[in-house]
Design a protein around this motif. Structure first.
Motif, short mmCIF file in Angstrom:
data_model
loop_
_atom_site.label_atom_id
_atom_site.label_comp_id
_atom_site.label_asym_id
_atom_site.label_seq_id
_atom_site.Cartn_x
_atom_site.Cartn_y
_atom_site.Cartn_z
N GLN A 52 0.81 -1.21 0.00
CA GLN A 52 0.00 0.00 0.00
C GLN A 52 0.85 1.28 0.00
OE1 GLN A 52 -2.61 -0.57 3.35
NE2 GLN A 52 -3.86 -2.05 2.25
N GLY A 53 1.91 1.29 -0.82
CA GLY A 53 2.74 2.49 -0.95
C GLY A 53 3.63 2.77 0.23
N THR A 54 3.91 1.75 1.03
CA THR A 54 4.71 1.91 2.24
C THR A 54 5.93 0.98 2.16
OG1 THR A 54 2.70 2.39 3.47
CG2 THR A 54 4.62 1.79 4.76
N ALA A 55 7.06 1.46 2.67
CA ALA A 55 8.27 0.64 2.67
C ALA A 55 9.11 0.94 3.91
CB ALA A 55 9.11 0.89 1.42
N ASP A 61 23.59 10.55 -2.73
CA ASP A 61 23.03 9.25 -3.08
C ASP A 61 21.57 9.14 -2.64
OD1 ASP A 61 25.60 8.74 -3.98
OD2 ASP A 61 26.09 7.31 -2.39
N MET A 62 21.24 9.75 -1.50
CA MET A 62 19.87 9.68 -1.01
C MET A 62 18.90 10.42 -1.93
SD MET A 62 20.18 9.84 3.12
CE MET A 62 18.40 9.90 3.28
N ARG A 63 19.37 11.40 -2.67
CA ARG A 63 18.52 12.06 -3.65
C ARG A 63 18.07 11.04 -4.71
NH1 ARG A 63 21.76 15.94 -1.74
NH2 ARG A 63 20.94 18.03 -1.51
N TYR A 64 19.00 10.21 -5.13
CA TYR A 64 18.66 9.15 -6.08
C TYR A 64 17.64 8.18 -5.45
CZ TYR A 64 18.99 4.76 -8.61
OH TYR A 64 18.67 3.61 -9.28
N PHE A 65 17.92 7.75 -4.23
CA PHE A 65 17.03 6.79 -3.57
C PHE A 65 15.63 7.38 -3.35
CE2 PHE A 65 21.16 5.08 -1.72
CZ PHE A 65 21.24 4.04 -2.61
N TYR A 66 15.56 8.66 -3.04
CA TYR A 66 14.28 9.34 -2.85
C TYR A 66 13.46 9.27 -4.14
CZ TYR A 66 11.09 13.05 -1.23
OH TYR A 66 9.98 13.76 -0.85
N LYS A 67 14.10 9.60 -5.26
CA LYS A 67 13.42 9.53 -6.56
C LYS A 67 13.04 8.09 -6.88
CE LYS A 67 15.74 13.53 -8.52
NZ LYS A 67 16.77 13.99 -9.46
N TYR A 68 13.93 7.16 -6.56
CA TYR A 68 13.66 5.74 -6.78
C TYR A 68 12.39 5.32 -6.05
CZ TYR A 68 14.36 0.66 -6.72
OH TYR A 68 14.19 -0.70 -6.85
N LEU A 69 12.27 5.70 -4.78
CA LEU A 69 11.11 5.36 -3.98
C LEU A 69 9.84 5.95 -4.58
CD1 LEU A 69 12.71 5.89 -0.46
CD2 LEU A 69 11.89 3.69 -1.37
N LYS A 70 9.90 7.21 -4.97
CA LYS A 70 8.73 7.86 -5.55
C LYS A 70 8.33 7.17 -6.85
CE LYS A 70 7.83 12.18 -4.99
NZ LYS A 70 7.71 13.60 -4.80
N LYS A 82 8.70 4.13 -7.59
CA LYS A 82 8.14 2.82 -7.24
C LYS A 82 6.76 2.95 -6.62
CE LYS A 82 11.24 -0.33 -8.23
NZ LYS A 82 10.94 -1.49 -9.05
N GLY A 83 6.27 4.18 -6.46
CA GLY A 83 4.95 4.39 -5.87
C GLY A 83 4.95 4.36 -4.35
N ILE A 84 6.12 4.49 -3.76
CA ILE A 84 6.23 4.51 -2.29
C ILE A 84 5.97 5.94 -1.83
CG2 ILE A 84 7.75 4.13 -0.31
CD1 ILE A 84 7.04 1.54 -1.85
N ASN A 85 5.00 6.10 -0.92
CA ASN A 85 4.72 7.44 -0.42
C ASN A 85 4.93 7.57 1.09
OD1 ASN A 85 2.32 6.26 0.62
ND2 ASN A 85 1.31 6.66 -1.31
N TYR A 108 8.95 1.01 14.44
CA TYR A 108 9.83 1.96 13.75
C TYR A 108 9.95 3.26 14.52
CZ TYR A 108 8.72 -1.31 10.03
OH TYR A 108 8.54 -2.46 9.30
N LYS A 109 11.14 3.89 14.43
CA LYS A 109 11.39 5.15 15.11
C LYS A 109 11.26 6.34 14.17
CE LYS A 109 14.39 3.10 18.51
NZ LYS A 109 15.71 2.94 19.04
N PHE A 110 11.17 6.09 12.89
CA PHE A 110 11.15 7.15 11.88
C PHE A 110 10.04 6.88 10.88
CE2 PHE A 110 12.58 8.33 7.55
CZ PHE A 110 12.71 9.70 7.70
N LYS A 111 9.33 7.95 10.53
CA LYS A 111 8.32 7.86 9.47
C LYS A 111 8.39 9.13 8.67
CE LYS A 111 3.34 7.68 8.60
NZ LYS A 111 2.00 7.71 9.21
N ALA A 112 8.32 8.98 7.36
CA ALA A 112 8.29 10.13 6.47
C ALA A 112 7.30 9.88 5.36
CB ALA A 112 9.68 10.40 5.88
N SER A 113 6.55 10.93 5.04
CA SER A 113 5.66 10.89 3.88
C SER A 113 6.37 11.62 2.75
CB SER A 113 4.33 11.59 4.21
OG SER A 113 3.65 10.89 5.22
N ILE A 114 6.54 10.90 1.62
CA ILE A 114 7.28 11.51 0.51
C ILE A 114 6.35 11.80 -0.67
CG2 ILE A 114 9.45 10.50 1.19
CD1 ILE A 114 9.13 8.37 -0.93
#
Length: 169
Positions: free
Chosen positions: A100-103, A119-128, A130-133, A163-169
């Motif tokens: 459901q768009g979560t990872a 590198d995290m800029r790449y991973f952020y785009k990768y996640l988006k 992939k439909g991960i929000n 989990y200790k961290f959550k982010a909505s992207i």
């Protein structure tokens, strides 16, 4: 000193890694020359890439002071349960699709803090892509929070006690 400050630079690491090909972490056998020859250069490169990915992760555990062999067995178990390891430049993102768009994500690097941020800029785009929000992490590094915020993610209090961290992207 944080984990990322204690790492050696990428070019040194890569040179050492290639020079010590047989020094792979426990449970990650280096492919035999015959096996590489059978699969051709692409197969050899894939196998070498997997060894390098595992070395980045092993280095992370070493710098955290964790028992490498036990930690790497945990990674292998997570891989069997759906964890994907996505490499980019000097970093690796561990990602487990929770549906459901979560990872669940975690970042490992042999680069500097600046390298990881790039590198995290790449991973952020990768996640988006992939439909991960929504992403979670059990042990977020401060750089994770900082970079995600700079990229427009909304950092929230985790609604899952695992989990200790959550982010909505």
């Amino acid at each position: 000193m944080s984990f990322f400050d204690s790492l050696i630079d990428t070019s040194t690491y890569q040179a050492q890694s290639l020079a010590k090909a047989m020094d792979a972490p426990q449970g990650v056998p280096m492919p035999a020359a015959q096996a590489m020859a059978k699969g051709g250069l692409a197969d050899a490169n894939s196998q070498i890439e997997q060894v390098q990915i595992m070395k980045v992760i092993a280095n992370y555990f070493k710098n955290k002071g964790l028992p490498i062999e036990l930690a790497m067995k945990g990674v292998q178990k997570e891989i069997a349960n759906g964890l994907q390891l996505i490499p980019f430049e000097s970093s690796v993102m561990g990602m487990k699709d929770l549906g459901q768009g979560t990872a669940q994500v975690h970042f490992f690097t042999v680069g500097t803090m600046r390298d990881l941020a790039n590198d995290m800029r790449y991973f952020y785009k990768y996640l988006k892509n992939k439909g991960i929000n929504t992403v979670y992490d059990t042990i977020p590094a401060p750089i994770t929070i900082e970079v995600f915020q700079k990229l427009g993610a909304r950092i929230e209090k985790s609604d899952n006690p695992k989990y200790k961290f959550k982010a909505s992207i």
